[in-house]
Design a protein around this motif. Structure first.
Motif, PDB file in Angstrom:
ATOM      1  N   GLY A 302      -2.846  -0.166  -2.552  1.00 55.50           N
ATOM      2  CA  GLY A 302      -3.199   0.181  -1.177  1.00 55.50           C
ATOM      3  C   GLY A 302      -1.989   0.216  -0.267  1.00 55.50           C
ATOM      4  O   GLY A 302      -1.827   1.141   0.543  1.00 55.50           O
ATOM      5  N   MET A 306      -0.377   3.623   1.496  1.00 51.49           N
ATOM      6  CA  MET A 306      -0.197   3.700   2.945  1.00 51.49           C
ATOM      7  C   MET A 306       1.251   4.050   3.291  1.00 51.49           C
ATOM      8  O   MET A 306       1.517   4.908   4.141  1.00 51.49           O
ATOM      9  CB  MET A 306      -0.596   2.375   3.595  1.00 51.49           C
ATOM     10  N   TYR A 322      -8.512   3.946   6.179  1.00 49.63           N
ATOM     11  CA  TYR A 322      -8.510   2.804   5.263  1.00 49.63           C
ATOM     12  C   TYR A 322      -9.468   1.711   5.743  1.00 49.63           C
ATOM     13  O   TYR A 322     -10.157   1.081   4.932  1.00 49.63           O
ATOM     14  CB  TYR A 322      -7.098   2.249   5.102  1.00 49.63           C
ATOM     15  N   PHE A 353      -8.358  -1.014   0.170  1.00 48.35           N
ATOM     16  CA  PHE A 353      -8.500  -0.475   1.518  1.00 48.35           C
ATOM     17  C   PHE A 353      -8.085  -1.484   2.591  1.00 48.35           C
ATOM     18  O   PHE A 353      -7.430  -1.115   3.577  1.00 48.35           O
ATOM     19  CB  PHE A 353      -9.932  -0.011   1.753  1.00 48.35           C
ATOM     20  N   GLY A 356      -4.217  -1.940   2.497  1.00 48.68           N
ATOM     21  CA  GLY A 356      -3.604  -0.714   2.989  1.00 48.68           C
ATOM     22  C   GLY A 356      -3.750  -0.586   4.493  1.00 48.68           C
ATOM     23  O   GLY A 356      -2.825  -0.174   5.197  1.00 48.68           O
TER      24      GLY A 356
END
Length: 438
Positions: A302, A306, A322, A353, A356
């Motif tokens: 994640g 990003m 995210y 998620f 990130g």
């Protein structure tokens, strides 16, 4: 943008600047290890000392309260006394307190020690974000910030592996012993090799600033200065909250604070309680502990995603996406609470998620504030998040201890993540680029 910022932002990164950023990343491994030691030790401590879920929640919350003190009170002092000074102090504190934690004889002793660990962790987290953005150039800054957050997940993974391989034979104390020794090693490395931020030296101009600035500039491969620029803003920073919510700053600051609060509620609940929830759901204890490794790997993915994609698209919009992904994943976890192996499958997706989104949140925060108030600005973003870091594990402990259903709890966590997504979306939709970039 200051002269120091423009030099670093536009120049190619060389071996020196990369080494500084990587050293900050290694420090963040220690930071993640410091936090996660209690998470990994919690199932064993709860059995050894007959600690109920509510008291475990208080233990987790004690760390988070200390992190709030570190972020609100200690981290902003880096704008006044220097990034390097605060990092050295926080590492020394963590090394001592972690070793003392291994000798704790009761839950109340550990409670006090975890508060001081939190101070060190909160101080480090804010200032590492600042140092990375101040030594990385514009092209690679977002990516290296994400790598630095990835290293926090590596620290959590390190703790998970210690828990999996050694706790059964050597007791939970081994987690704190290894953590304390690791902090000592990193403390020596930072003392020997980490220079002060050039932006801080130019803004605060402590004794010997010109010589120290030029030493950094030479190692960056740029021409030294003949004299320091004139000080603006009164020299050493004494940032007040009023400065962070002044004209042109208030909307972004408040939205970042609320998003940070939301992340910390869901992120720290997930990090603190997932091994215990999986254990209670029927997974073998060793597999529940190993879940920390799976979630950490997905946290790394994640963070990397990003960092990579935020150099291509808007970091704010990507962060909102995210957060929305985290909200959906929490809801799916709650809908599958009757199937522990499906829960084990979804837990790493939550981490992907959520971590990130946190990386994206820090990218936006470090870009938002100018150098003269950057440590304070990022510190307050991290600090407001600590309220959520207290509430998430504490409320989780209360709900789980009372035997409340998991679906309502995870649905509520999904709503919190959705609110954070909305805050970051508003930043991206109505406030455009940050007023200060490094």
């Amino acid at each position: 943008m200051s002269k120091g910022e423009s030099v670093i932002a536009e120049a190619p990164m060389n071996a020196f600047s990369i080494a500084i950023v990587l050293l900050c990343c290694i420090v963040n491994i220690a930071d993640g290890l410091d936090f996660a030691t209690l998470v990994q030790a919690a199932p064993v401590i709860s059995h050894a000392w007959a600690v109920n879920p509510r008291m475990l929640g208080v233990l987790f919350a004690s760390t988070a309260i200390g992190m709030a003190v570190g972020a609100f009170v200690v981290a902003p002092q880096a704008d006044r006394f220097g990034r390097r000074t605060i990092l050295l102090s926080a590492l020394a504190l963590n090394a001592v307190v972690m070793l003392l934690s291994a000798a704790a004889g009761s839950v109340h002793e550990l409670l006090a020690l975890r508060f001081f660990t939190g101070i060190g962790v909160g101080s480090l987290m804010a200032n590492l974000n600042v140092l990375v953005i101040e030594y990385a150039n514009r092209k690679w800054g977002n990516f290296f910030l994400s790598v630095m957050h990835l290293c926090y997940a590596l620290g959590v993974t390190f703790a998970s592996q210690i828990g999996y391989w050694f706790v059964a034979d050597h007791g939970w104390q081994i987690l704190f012993i290894v953590g304390g020794l690791f902090n000592l090693v990193i403390l020596v490395a930072v003392f020997l090799w980490l220079p002060e931020s050039m932006q801080f030296l130019l803004a605060a101009q402590p004794r010997g600033a010109l010589e120290r600035v030029n030493r950094v500039r030479r190692r960056l491969g740029v021409e030294p200065l003949d004299a320091l620029p004139a000080i603006t803003g009164g020299g050493r920073a004494r940032t007040r909250i009023a400065d962070l919510i002044g004209p042109g700053m208030i909307a972004g600051s408040v939205l970042l604070w609320v998003a940070s609060l939301g992340y910390s509620v869901v992120g720290f609940y997930h990090l603190s309680w997932t091994p215990k929830v999986l254990d209670d759901a029927g997974l073998p204890t060793r597999l529940a502990l190993l879940a920390g490794t799976f979630t950490s790997i997905f946290s790394i993915l994640g963070n990397l995603s990003m960092g990579y994609f935020s150099a291509i698209v808007s970091a704010a919009r990507l962060t909102a996406i995210y957060f929305a992904g985290a909200a959906t994943s929490f809801l799916l976890f709650g809908l599958n609470t009757g199937d522990p192996y499906m829960m084990l499958t979804i837990a790493p997706v939550i981490s992907f998620f959520a971590q990130g989104a946190f990386s994206g949140l820090m990218i936006n925060a470090t870009r938002y504030y100018p150098a003269t108030m950057r440590a304070a600005g990022v510190g307050f973003v991290v600090g407001f998040g600590r309220f959520g870091a207290v509430a998430g594990p504490l409320v989780g402990g209360i709900v789980l201890g009372a035997g409340g259903g998991l679906l309502p709890l995870y649905a509520a966590l999904a709503v919190v993540a959705a609110v954070a997504a909305a805050c970051i979306f508003i930043v991206s939709r109505f406030h455009g680029p940050a007023p200060a970039t490094a």
